[in-house]
Scaffold this active site. Structure first.
Site, PDB file in Angstrom:
ATOM      1  CD  GLU A 241       1.521 -10.621 -23.048  1.00 18.89           C
ATOM      2  OE1 GLU A 241       0.857  -9.309 -22.734  1.00 18.89           O
ATOM      3  OE2 GLU A 241       2.678 -10.770 -22.632  1.00 18.89           O
ATOM      4  CG  ASN A 325       6.260  -9.407 -21.511  1.00 20.98           C
ATOM      5  OD1 ASN A 325       5.400  -8.646 -21.459  1.00 20.98           O
ATOM      6  ND2 ASN A 325       6.018 -10.546 -22.477  1.00 20.98           N
ATOM      7  CG  ASP A 367       4.386 -12.305 -19.012  1.00 20.51           C
ATOM      8  OD1 ASP A 367       3.151 -12.047 -18.353  1.00 20.51           O
ATOM      9  OD2 ASP A 367       4.684 -11.330 -19.959  1.00 20.51           O
TER      10      ASP A 367
END
Lengths: 647, 194, 341
Positions: A241, A325, A367
Site C-alpha cells: 500500500e 497486490n 487488492d
C-alpha cells in the site's frame, strides 16, 4: 387486439408467465461454469451457529483424496515433538504427528500455563519449540523471549530487545505485526518491522548479526517470517500500500550479508529472469514484461511486496514466494497486465533466478495479493501422481499448480466471490465481471466479493496426510469501492481507494472448512459469526485447531468437522496454533491470542474483543500436575534445589 | 455559446474587459470565506515560522506557564472556504490513506477524538503536520506552503477533536479529554487503540 | 489597483483559429458544409432581394389591358398575365435545393462522426481546472506517455480522442481540426481528428468551467510522420536520459532538482526522478512546450520565474499555491526546469 375480459383466463395467463420466469430464474441460479458449487451453497447458507454442517465425513484411517505430504530428509521436518519453523516443514503442512491428544480426549484440554508478552498489537506468529525451549517474538517492538519448558510455568530464560525504529509504526498498513520467526543453525532468526533482519543465539539471546535490508523512511517495512534454505535466509518486504518496489532478498546465514535480491517488477535483470525462465502460459513469456506491462517507470512503485509465506521443494531445489497486490490500488493509473504482481515465483534459492511464474490476478483492481502460502503436496490427478502446490488465493480461487512447471492443473472457488465469472481454461486468467471492475473514476462500485482482504488472507491453512484434506480459514466479506487518482509521495500510502466493507451472504464473516483438492470441493464447513483469521494446526490425533477473531479457540474432528472443544481466550486469535511434546513427555498445544492485523477491519462489530498479548499452552487434564504439587515445585526450584519428581 | 467564444478569441480587448470585471469582482469580495479557493490566500496574515519554532512540544521546565501557545491562533479557524480547501488537501496529499477518509484513524491515529499525543491546539497540530513525528508521521513543511498547512489545520480543527488556542493549557493538563460518551460508556478522549 | 496578472499574447496566438478555415478532418467536411450552406443561403437571399427590388420597381401594367390574339378560326383569345408560374418554378427550385442541402448535411455529419479508417493513435485527454492532461496510449503500456497542454500528431493520420474530466464539465475544441466535444465527469466521450496540413492549431475549452475557463488553451502541432516519431520518442524518454550524469550538471541545477523533488513533487511529476505527483501537469519535458499555464504565457525563463514564485498572481484561483520560496531558490528550480527537454 381485444383485452382479455374473462378473469379466469387472465389468471391462467399470468400464472403461466410467472411459471416461465420462475423456471428461468431457477435455471439461471443453478447453472454454473465450474463443478462443486452446489455442494458449497448448501454449506454457505447454514446460518451462524457454531455447529458443523457435515455432508460427508472421512472414515477413520482413510485418506480420501490420495494426497500425501512430501517426506524425506531435505524437507525440514523436525523431531516429532518439536516445531522449529512456522510451517513446521518446508512444505508448510502445519501438521504434527503427535497423537496423545486425539478426538476421544481433546474435550478434556485445559490451560497448563500462560504467558503475557507485554505487547498489545496483533499476534500473527506461531511459537517454536526446540531443546525444551519455547521461542516467541512479539509484534513491534519485536521483543524475543525464550521460555524454559523444563521448569513449571515456563519461566523466561532470556529476553532480547532489538529496539527497532518507531517510524515503522506509521508505515505498516495492517498493524505492527510480526508474522514469524525461525530456528536454524542454533540461531533464532526473524525480521524487525523497520526493515532489519536479526539473528539471535538461541541458547543465550545474544545478537549475532543484524542487517538492514530495506529503508523504513521510504515506507518499506518487514512483517513476514523468514525461511532458511541451506545457507540462505530468505526475507521479503512489506508495503503493497506504500508504493514500494517489492523484492525477495537472500542473506547469508552465518554473516547476515545480502547475497542476492530479486524484485517483483521491472526489467528481467532486476527480477532475475534469465534463459532458464520458463513460464507455462504464453502471456507470461517475453522479455522485460515486468517493465513493459506498466506505464513507463510505473514498475518502480508497483509494489508486488513479498510479505507472505515461502515454501521450498528440496528435490526440485525451488522456493515458492508470492507477490503482493499492485501499486497503486487505483488501477486506472496503470494500464497493462502489471507483471509480476499478484502472482507467485518459483526461484532457485542459491541464485534467486526465476524458473517459472504464474500471475493469479493480472491488472489487479481489488487488492487480491498472491502472497498466501503455497502448500506442497503430492496429489493424484487423472490417475497420475503429480507434485503440486496448492494456494488458497485472496481472489477466492483455490489453485492447484504443478510445482515443477507452473501449469495450473485445477482451479475452483473455495468461498463466496462475485468479481470473476470463472477462470479461462486456456490462459488461466480470470474472467472479470464488467460491473465489478473498479477502474471507473470517482464511481462507487457496489458489493464486490470478496473484499480486499479476500476469501483468505495470510492466515495459513494446514494439510493432513492422514485425511488427505486441507483445513482452510475462509472469509465471507464484501466491499464497496471507489477509486481516485493518487500521487506517489514517498513515505505515504500509494493507495487511491475509498472503501467500506460488509459481511457476505449468510451473515457469517468467517468459516472453517475442510477442502478436497483432488475434486475442488468443500467437504464440511463451520460458519463463524466473526472472522476466522487464525492459522490452522492439524495433528496425528485427527484433531484440527483454529481460532476466531472474538477469541474462541476450537478443536475439531478433522474427519467429520464436529467441534469437540472450545475455550474462550483473552483476545482474538490471529496466529496459527502449534503443538509440541514437553519435557514430561506429554503433548501440549500453544497459541497466541492478541487481536489485530487485518482482522481490525471488523472492529466495529458488537462484541469485538480488546487487544491482548497472551500465549496460552494447553494440555490434557491428565497431563497437567495437580495445583499443589506444581506450587511446591516452583518454590523448591527457586531455592536452587532440584525440581521434585512429578506425580 | 460558440459565437461568444469565437468573439472572445477574436477580440482581445473584449477578453481583457471581461476578465478585468471578473477579477474586480473577486477582489471586491476579498475576505468572504466562500471565495477562498484552494490556491488563493486572500491576503490573510499567517503566524510566522520563527514564532512557531519556539512552541514547545512538552511542558516547560520551571514554574512559568506557556503563554506562547495560547497566543497563536489559526487565522483560518472556522473559515468554511479554508476548511473545504484543507479537506481537499487532506485527500490529495494522501492523509486519508493513513488517517482514514473519515479521519477516524487506521495506520495513523484518530483525528476526531480529543486525545492528542503531540498536543491538540492549532499551533501544535500545525507543527505536527509541518515537522513530522517519530512514529511515522511525515514532515510536510518542505512540500506544503504555510498557507496550505494552516488550511489543513483548520480542517483538522473542524473535525471536533482539537481545542482552540485559548484552551491550550487546559488541554496539556488533560482537562479537555475526560467527557463520558454516554452511548458507549467509554471516556471520550481516551485513545481507542494503544 | 493594477490588474494582478499579465494579459499577454503567446506564440500560440499568431492567428485566431477559425472553424471556417479548416486544416484537417472532421473540420474539413464540416467547413465545406458550412460554406455550402452559407453560399446557398446568401445566394437565395440575394436572388430574393433582386426579385423584390425588381418587383417593386417594375411598372405595373394597365389593369384593363389584355393581350388579344387572333386565332386561326377567326375567334379572339384573351390571355391573362399572372405570376403563378413563378411560384411553381420557385417552389421546384427551392425543394430541390432544400432536399439536396438536407442530404448533404446528413451525409456530411455522418462522415465526420467516425474516422474513415481505424485510428492508429489514441489520445486520452483528461480535463482539469484549468489545464489538459494528455496520455498518448500505446499497445505496449510502457510506451505510453503523459504530457500536458501541447501535443504533436503526424499529418494525415487519424487520431482517436477520448475525453474525460476530473472535476467539472469542460469542452474540448480545436476549431481548425474538429468540433466541440463536451468533457463530462463520470463518462468518457470519444471523438477523432486528422490533420491534413502541417502547422500549429490552437484549441480552447468551450464550456464555462470556472474562474480561468478563458485560460485553458490547447495546442496541436501537426508534422510529418518522421518528425512526430522523433517527438514521441523524446516524450517517452525519462528525464534521466536527457540529462547528463549528475556530476556534470552545474550546482545550481542540482540544487534546483533537490528543491523540486522535496517541494514540488507532491503535485508534479518528472519521470526518472522521485517526483511523481499527479495533481498538476507532468513536467518531464516542460522545456519542449511553447507556453505555460495552459497557453497563458510563453515558456521563457523570466515567465517561469514569475509563475513558480506566484502563480496566483498570474492565474488567480489556479490550484498551484503561491510558493514560500526564496528568490534564489526559485532561480535554482527554474534553471532545473529549463533543462527538461
Amino acid at each position: 387486439m381485444q383485452p382479455v375480459d374473462n378473469p379466469s383466463i387472465r389468471i391462467a395467463f399470468r400464472s403461466l408467465i410467472s411459471l416461465v420466469f420462475a423456471g428461468a430464474a431457477v435455471t439461471a441460479c443453478t447453472t454454473h461454469e465450474y463443478p462443486g458449487r452446489r455442494a458449497n451453497d448448501a454449506g454457505d447458507s447454514s446460518g451462524v451457529s457454531a455447529a458443523a454442517t457435515s455432508s460427508t465425513s472421512t472414515p477413520a484411517g482413510e485418506n480420501v483424496t490420495g494426497a500425501t505430504a512430501p517426506t524425506g530428509p531435505g524437507w525440514g521436518i523436525p523431531a516429532d515433538g518439536d516445531w522449529t519453523t512456522q510451517g513446521r516443514d518446508y512444505a508448510n503442512t502445519r501438521y504434527s504427528p503427535l497423537a496423545e491428544i486425539d478426538t476421544s480426549n481433546v474435550s478434556s484440554l485445559r490451560i497448563a500455563w500462560s504467558f503475557n508478552d507485554g505487547v498489545l498489537h496483533g499476534h500473527e506468529g506461531t511459537p517454536l519449540v526446540a531443546n525444551n525451549t519455547m521461542y516467541l517474538v512479539t509484534p513491534f517492538p519485536d521483543i524475543a523471549y525464550a521460555l524454559d519448558l523444563t521448569k513449571p510455568g515456563a519461566p523466561i530464560k532470556w529476553t532480547y530487545r532489538p529496539n527497532p525504529s518507531p517510524i515503522a509504526i506509521g508505515k505498516a498498513c495492517c498493524d505492527v505485526v510480526n508474522r514469524g520467526w525461525q530456528l536454524a543453525d542454533g540461531k533464532l532468526i526473524y525480521n524487525l518491522l523497520d526493515g532489519h533482519t536479526v539473528a539471535v543465539d538461541a541458547a543465550t539471546g545474544k545478537e549475532l548479526w543484524r542487517t538492514q535490508v530495506y529503508d523504513v523512511t521510504q515506507g518499506v517495512t518487514m512483517t513476514m517470517a523468514p525461511v532458511i534454505v541451506k545457507d540462505k535466509v530468505l526475507v521479503g518486504n512489506s508495503g503493497g500500500e506504500m508504493g514500494v518496489l517489492g523484492s525477495l532478498t537472500a542473506l547469508d546465514l552465518k554473516t547476515g550479508k545480502i547475497d542476492w535480491q530479486a524484485t517483483s517488477t521491472g526489467p528481467d535483470s532486476l527480477v532475475k529472469i534469465g534463459p532458464d525462465f520458463k513460464p507455462f502460459y504464453s502471456w507470461m513469456q517475453g522479455k522485460n514484461l515486468g517493465e513493459t506491462t506498466w506505464p513507463a517507470g510505473a514498475w518502480k512503485n508497483g509494489a508486488g511486496a513479498v510479505w507472505g509465506w515461502i515454501t521450498y521443494d528440496p528435490d526440485l531445489n525451488l522456493i515458492y514466494a508470492g507477490t503482493s497486490n499492485t501499486g497503486p490500488w487505483n488501477a486506472q493509473q496503470r494500464p497493462g497486465l502489471n507483471l509480476w504482481t499478484s502472482g507467485v515465483f518459483a526461484r532457485d534459492p542459491d541464485t534467486g533466478m526465476a524458473k517459472w511464474a504464474f500471475v493469479f490476478t493480472p491488472h489487479n483492481e481489488w487488492d487480491y495479493d498472491g502472497v498466501n502460502e503455497n502448500i506442497l503436496v503430492n496429489l493424484p490427478i487423472n490417475g497420475k501422481q503429480r507434485k503440486v502446490m496448492v494456494q488458497f488465493n485472496r481472489n477466492g480461487f483455490a489453485y492447484t499448480i504443478d510445482r515443477a512447471t507452473g501449469e495450473v492443473l485445477m482451479v475452483s472457488p473455495f468461498g463466496h466471490e462475485n468479481w470473476a465469472s470463472g477462470i479461462d481454461s486456456v490462459t488461466k486468467m480470470p474472467i472479470v465481471v464488467p460491473e465489478k471492475k473498479t477502474e471507473v473514476p470517482g464511481h462507487w462500485v457496489r458489493d464486490i466479493c470478496p473484499a480486499d482482504i479476500g476469501v483468505k488472507d495470510e492466515q495459513p491453512a494446514a494439510f493432513s496426510p492422514r485425511t488427505g484434506l486441507f483445513y482452510v480459514p475462509v472469509q465471507n466479506i464484501c466491499m464497496d469501492y471507489k477509486g481516485r487518482e493518487v500521487s506517489y509521495i514517498a513515505g505515504t500510502p500509494y493507495w487511491g481507494a475509498d472503501m467500506t466493507r460488509h459481511v457476505g451472504p449468510g451473515g457469517n464473516y468467517g468459516e472453517f472448512i475442510a477442502w478436497n483438492a483432488s475434486t475442488g470441493k468443500k467437504v464440511w464447513g463451520i460458519p463463524e459469526k466473526f472472522l476466522v483469521y487464525s492459522g490452522v494446526l492439524v495433528t496425528g490425533g485427527d484433531v484440527a485447531f483454529y481460532g476466531t477473531v472474538d477469541g474462541w479457540f476450537r478443536a475439531v474432528n478433522a474427519r467429520t468437522g464436529k467441534i469437540l472443544w472450545s475455550q474462550k481466550l483473552g483476545s482474538g486469535i490471529i496466529g496459527a496454533p502449534m503443538t509440541f511434546r514437553g519435557p514430561d513427555g506429554h503433548q501440549y498445544v500453544s497459541v497466541l491470542a492478541g487481536v489485530g492485523g487485518a482482522a481490525m477491519v471488523t472492529k466495529a462489530m458488537p462484541g469485538f474483543p480488546a487487544r491482548g498479548g497472551t500465549l496460552y499452552t494447553f494440555a490434557l487434564d491428565s497431563s497437567i500436575p495437580a495445583q499443589g504439587a506444581q506450587a511446591s515445585q516452583s518454590s523448591a526450584s527457586s531455592n536452587g534445589a532440584p525440581a521434585k519428581e512429578k506425580r | 455559446m460558440a459565437i461568444h467564444a469565437f468573439a472572445f478569441h477574436r477580440a482581445p480587448c473584449l477578453r481583457a474587459a471581461a476578465i478585468a470585471l471578473l477579477i474586480g469582482s473577486v477582489q471586491a469580495c476579498k475576505g468572504q470565506p466562500e471565495l477562498l479557493r484552494e490556491g488563493s490566500t486572500g491576503g490573510i496574515p499567517l503566524p510566522k515560522d520563527s514564532t512557531l519554532a519556539r512552541v514547545a512540544l512538552g511542558d516547560i521546565a520551571g514554574s512559568t506557564r506557556n503563554t506562547l501557545l495560547t497566543s497563536i491562533k489559526n487565522p483560518y479557524e472556522g473559515n468554511t472556504g479554508a476548511i473545504e480547501a484543507g479537506g481537499e488537501l487532506f485527500v490529495r496529499m494522501n492523509c486519508v490513506a493513513c488517517h482514514g477518509y473519515d479521519a477516524r484513524g487506521g495506520m495513523g491515529p484518530d483525528l476526531t477524538d480529543t486525545y492528542w499525543r503531540y498536543g491538540g491546539s492549532p499551533a501544535e497540530i500545525y507543527k505536527s503536520i509541518s515537522e513530522g513525528r517519530p512514529q511515522g508521521m511525515p514532515a510536510w513543511g518542505a512540500m506544503l506552503t504555510s498557507d496550505e498547512l494552516w488550511k489543513l489545520t483548520a480542517y483538522v480543527q473542524s473535525l471536533g477533536g482539537s481545542f482552540p488556542a485559548a484552551l491550550a493549557e487546559q488541554g496539556k493538563q488533560g482537562n479537555l479529554g475526560a467527557t463520558l460518551d454516554t452511548a458507549t460508556g467509554v471516556l471520550k478522549g481516551r485513545q481507542s487503540e494503544p | 489597483m493594477s490588474l494582478p496578472y499579465i494579459i499577454a499574447q503567446t506564440r500560440l496566438d499568431s492567428h485566431a483559429p477559425s472553424y471556417m478555415r479548416p486544416a484537417g478532418a472532421p473540420a474539413g467536411g464540416e467547413a465545406v458544409l458550412g460554406w455550402a450552406l452559407t453560399i446557398i443561403a446568401v445566394a437565395v437571399t440575394v436572388v430574393i432581394a433582386i426579385l423584390l427590388v425588381v418587383a417593386v420597381l417594375r411598372k405595373r401594367e394597365d389593369p384593363d389591358s389584355t393581350t388579344t390574339r387572333k386565332a386561326s378560326d377567326g375567334t379572339y383569345r384573351v390571355r391573362l398575365v399572372s405570376g403563378l408560374s413563378w411560384i411553381y418554378v420557385g417552389l421546384a427550385i427551392t425543394v430541390v435545393i432544400l432536399l439536396g442541402a438536407f442530404g448533404a448535411t446528413v451525409v456530411s455529419l455522418a462522415k465526420s462522426a467516425h474516422a474513415p479508417s481505424r485510428p492508429k493513435i489514441t489520445m486520452d485527454i483528461i480535463a482539469h481546472q484549468w489545464w489538459w492532461e494528455v496520455r498518448m496510449e500505446d499497445s505496449v503500456p510502457s510506451d505510453a506517455f503523459v504530457t500536458a497542454n501541447e501535443i504533436h500528431v503526424p499529418v494525415g493520420v487519424p487520431v482517436e480522442i477520448r475525453v474525460q474530466s476530473q472535476d467539472v464539465i469542460h469542452s474540448f475544441w480545436v476549431p481548425e481540426l474538429f468540433g466541440k466535444m463536451d468533457v463530462i465527469p463520470g463518462q468518457i466521450n470519444v471523438t477523432w481528428m486528422r490533420a491534413d496540413r502541417s502547422g500549429t492549431y490552437r484549441g480552447a475549452c468551450a464550456e464555462y468551467c470556472g474562474l480561468q475557463h478563458a485560460h485553458m488553451a490547447f495546442a496541436i502541432t501537426a508534422e510529418p510522420q518522421k518528425m512526430y516519431d522523433k517527438w514521441a520518442a523524446a516524450q517517452r524518454a525519462t528525464s534521466a536520459s536527457s540529462l547528463p550524469p549528475n556530476a556534470a550538471l552545474p550546482p545550481n541545477v542540482l540544487r534546483g532538482e533537490t528543491i523540486f523533488v522535496s517541494t514540488c513533487s507532491g503535485c508534479h511529476a518528472v519521470r526518472g526522478t522521485n517526483a511523481l505527483g499527479r495533481l498538476g501537469p507532468d513536467l518531464t519535458h516542460l522545456a519542449s512546450r511553447q507556453t505555460i499555464g495552459a497557453g497563458l504565457i510563453d515558456n521563457t525563463p523570466a515567465n517561469l520565474m514569475r509563475w513558480v514564485s506566484d502563480a496566483q498572481a498570474m492565474k488567480p484561483g489556479v490550484l498551484m499555491p503561491r510558493m514560500d520560496l526564496r528568490h534564489d531558490d526559485v532561480a535554482a528550480v527554474v534553471s532545473y526546469l529549463t533543462t527538461l527537454h
